[in-house]
Design a protein around this motif. Structure first.
Motif, short mmCIF file in Angstrom:
data_model
loop_
_atom_site.label_atom_id
_atom_site.label_comp_id
_atom_site.label_asym_id
_atom_site.label_seq_id
_atom_site.Cartn_x
_atom_site.Cartn_y
_atom_site.Cartn_z
N ARG A 26 0.87 -1.32 0.12
CA ARG A 26 -0.04 0.16 0.10
C ARG A 26 1.05 1.19 0.02
NH1 ARG A 26 -5.46 -0.48 2.11
NH2 ARG A 26 -5.87 -2.71 2.74
N VAL A 77 1.93 3.02 -2.67
CA VAL A 77 2.75 3.39 -3.66
C VAL A 77 1.94 3.36 -5.03
CG1 VAL A 77 3.75 1.15 -4.03
CG2 VAL A 77 4.99 3.05 -4.61
N ARG A 78 2.38 4.12 -6.12
CA ARG A 78 1.70 4.04 -7.34
C ARG A 78 2.31 2.97 -8.23
NH1 ARG A 78 -1.96 6.97 -9.00
NH2 ARG A 78 -1.47 6.69 -11.17
N PRO A 79 1.57 2.25 -9.02
CA PRO A 79 2.13 0.97 -9.67
C PRO A 79 3.44 1.34 -10.51
CG PRO A 79 0.12 1.33 -10.63
CD PRO A 79 0.24 2.08 -9.49
N ALA A 80 3.34 2.50 -11.08
CA ALA A 80 4.65 2.86 -12.11
C ALA A 80 5.90 2.80 -11.06
CB ALA A 80 4.21 4.19 -12.74
N GLN A 107 -4.35 -5.08 -8.81
CA GLN A 107 -4.46 -3.94 -8.17
C GLN A 107 -6.18 -3.59 -7.83
OE1 GLN A 107 -3.35 -0.10 -10.23
NE2 GLN A 107 -3.77 1.18 -8.23
N ASP A 112 -6.35 1.34 -3.31
CA ASP A 112 -4.79 1.64 -3.39
C ASP A 112 -3.94 0.44 -2.96
OD1 ASP A 112 -5.76 1.18 -0.81
OD2 ASP A 112 -4.95 3.06 0.01
N ILE A 172 -1.73 -3.00 -3.66
CA ILE A 172 -1.35 -3.79 -5.27
C ILE A 172 -0.94 -5.15 -4.59
CG2 ILE A 172 0.61 -3.90 -7.13
CD1 ILE A 172 0.38 -0.86 -6.70
#
Ligand code: ADP
Ligand code: ASP
Ligand code: MG
Length: 428
Positions: free
Chosen positions: A298, A300-303, A321, A324, A326
């Motif tokens: 949790r 953090v964005r996927p990129a 995902q 929020d 992943i």
């Protein structure tokens, strides 16, 4: 490790990396070159090595130019890795490769001696001497080029050439290894580079089966499997062929024949898809693996997450995902690098090591609805819960509790009637 709840749903990605171009040396007239690879069990002792020498000599006497690729004897790669860990808690990757590349050299030198005793000329070569050039990633190096001149010269001199599998020399002149099971990839890369007529993978089972025959005794030997199916089978746990070897074979149109060292029976052909392959059986097999950890992250964005994991050399498999959160899976072998990358990112994360993955693979799935329904109904009837489900056009994969893995494999194998003779595709 703390347990994390994992959700169902989502789509898996399975990216196959491109493999390097191979220059075939067709000017030399490679007609009749065969590459024969023998795995660890096949060379496990002096008698077995002598038997392998006899097989190589028979192929030579039948008029072929013969290249043998050998694995380390029996469990000796495991023993060398264990030895390294007795000496060091975190063996330096370069030195570990120096150490574990030795096993394959031992097999090749011994086989060359045995071939001499049978009255034929033979020469053993390390991966480096054989011209296998890799990138600089120790422990799972990728072949970037094959410079086959020395092999050609030895074949022209009428010798049987023995190449130590699983290794190469990096562009920085260090010894590298190709990842567990990497001798398969050595064999396929050489077959492609030499323009070989065939690449035969000799192992301790009679071919590729509809499930691991050690878990499902009624599993059937498949007569033919397409490259795409074999990629999915290998990627999802059928360890009979290393994934990268299949990629290489597909990209360079090398037909593989997986067969037994201990019999003359025909094995399994891996080749281009052919409609007849799909006529009788929609599903080619059920695979499983225990060698994955499932992470929940949790914050953090996927990129940035997957950029960091890629940078750390982690081979991420399933990704889901939800909001929020992943969830992803990655090989247990990459555990240290994965944990380090997640710590660096400073995210809230946890990992589970109590799950295994069971997959149903088949090219026929593309055109036949109802495969997922049948799989889930069977698991339900057997009281097996799925924790993460992911799919590709020709695969349905389910993470289940480790304790349920073997039962899930048997259940799905039965649900798709893979113990019936039709499953073999014997007509192809
Ligand atoms: P080698 O040492 O010859 O490379 P491996 O141990 O790497 O052999 O691979 C062969 C093993 O793969 C078999 O002994 C078998 O238990 C296992 N295996 C797992 N899934 C399958 C499958 N679907 N078909 C055949 N073998 C499988
Ligand atoms: N000896 C290596 C291993 O055990 C490579 C191989 O057998 O293909 O992984
Ligand atoms: Mg193997």
């Amino acid at each position: 490790m703390p347990e994390a709840p994992v959700q169902s749903g989502g789509v898996a990605t399975l990216e196959y990396e491109a493999v390097p171009a191979v220059e075939r040396d067709e000017a030399r007239g490679p007609l009749g070159t065969v590459v024969m690879k023998f795995g660890g069990t096949s060379v496990a002792g002096p008698e077995r090595l002598k038997e392998v020498a006899r097989r190589l000599v028979s192929a030579r006497e039948a008029g072929n130019r013969v290249v043998g690729v050998l694995s380390a004897m029996g469990e000796s790669t495991d023993d060398l890795i264990a030895l390294a860990h007795q000496v060091s808690s975190r063996p330096v990757a370069r030195e570990l490769d120096m150490l574990i590349s030795v096993g394959e050299r031992i097999s090749c030198a011994l086989a060359a001696m045995a071939i001499h005793d049978l009255g034929h000329e033979a020469i053993s070569l390390t991966g480096s001497q054989a011209g296998i050039v890799t990138d600089t990633v120790h422990g799972k190096a990728k072949i970037v080029e094959v410079r086959a001149r020395r092999i050609h010269e030895a074949l022209d001199d009428d010798r049987i050439v023995l190449v130590a599998g699983f290794q190469g020399v990096s562009t920085a002149y260090d010894v590298t290894t190709l990842g567990r099971g990497g001798s398969d990839t050595t064999a396929v890369a050489l077959a492609a580079a030499l323009g070989a007529e065939s690449c035969e993978i000799y192992t301790d089972v009679e071919g590729v089966f509809t499930a691991d025959p050690r878990i499902v005794p009624s599993a059937r030997k498949l007569h033919a499997v397409s490259y795409d199916e074999m990629l999915e089978l290998a990627a999802s746990g059928a360890k009979v062929l290393q994934l990268r070897a299949v990629e290489f074979a597909r990209n360079h149109h090398v037909r593989l024949h997986v067969r037994s060292t201990f019999s003359d029976a025909a094995g399994t052909w891996i080749r281009e898809e052919d409609e007849r392959m799909l006529e009788k059986a929609i599903i080619s097999g059920v695979t499983h693996t225990y060698e994955e950890l499932v992470y929940r992250v949790r914050g953090v964005r996927p990129a940035p997450l997957f950029a960091d994991l890629a940078e750390a050399g982690v081979n991420v498999d399933t990704i889901v995902q939800t909001g929020d959160e992943i969830v992803f899976s990655a090989p247990a072998d990459d555990g240290t690098q994965t944990a380090a990358a997640l710590e660096r990112l400073g995210v809230d994360w946890s990992a589970r090591d109590d799950l295994g993955k069971v997959s149903v693979v088949g090219a026929g799935m593309k055109s036949h609805p109802g495969v997922a329904a049948r799989a889930f109904a069977a698991l339900d009837d057997a009281g097996i819960d799925t924790e993460i489900v992911s799919t590709s056009p020709i695969k349905i994969a389910c993470h289940v509790r480790r304790d349920d893995v073997e039962r899930a494999v048997a259940t799905l194998h039965e649900a798709f009637e893979l113990d019936a003779p039709e499953a073999e595709r014997a007509h192809a």
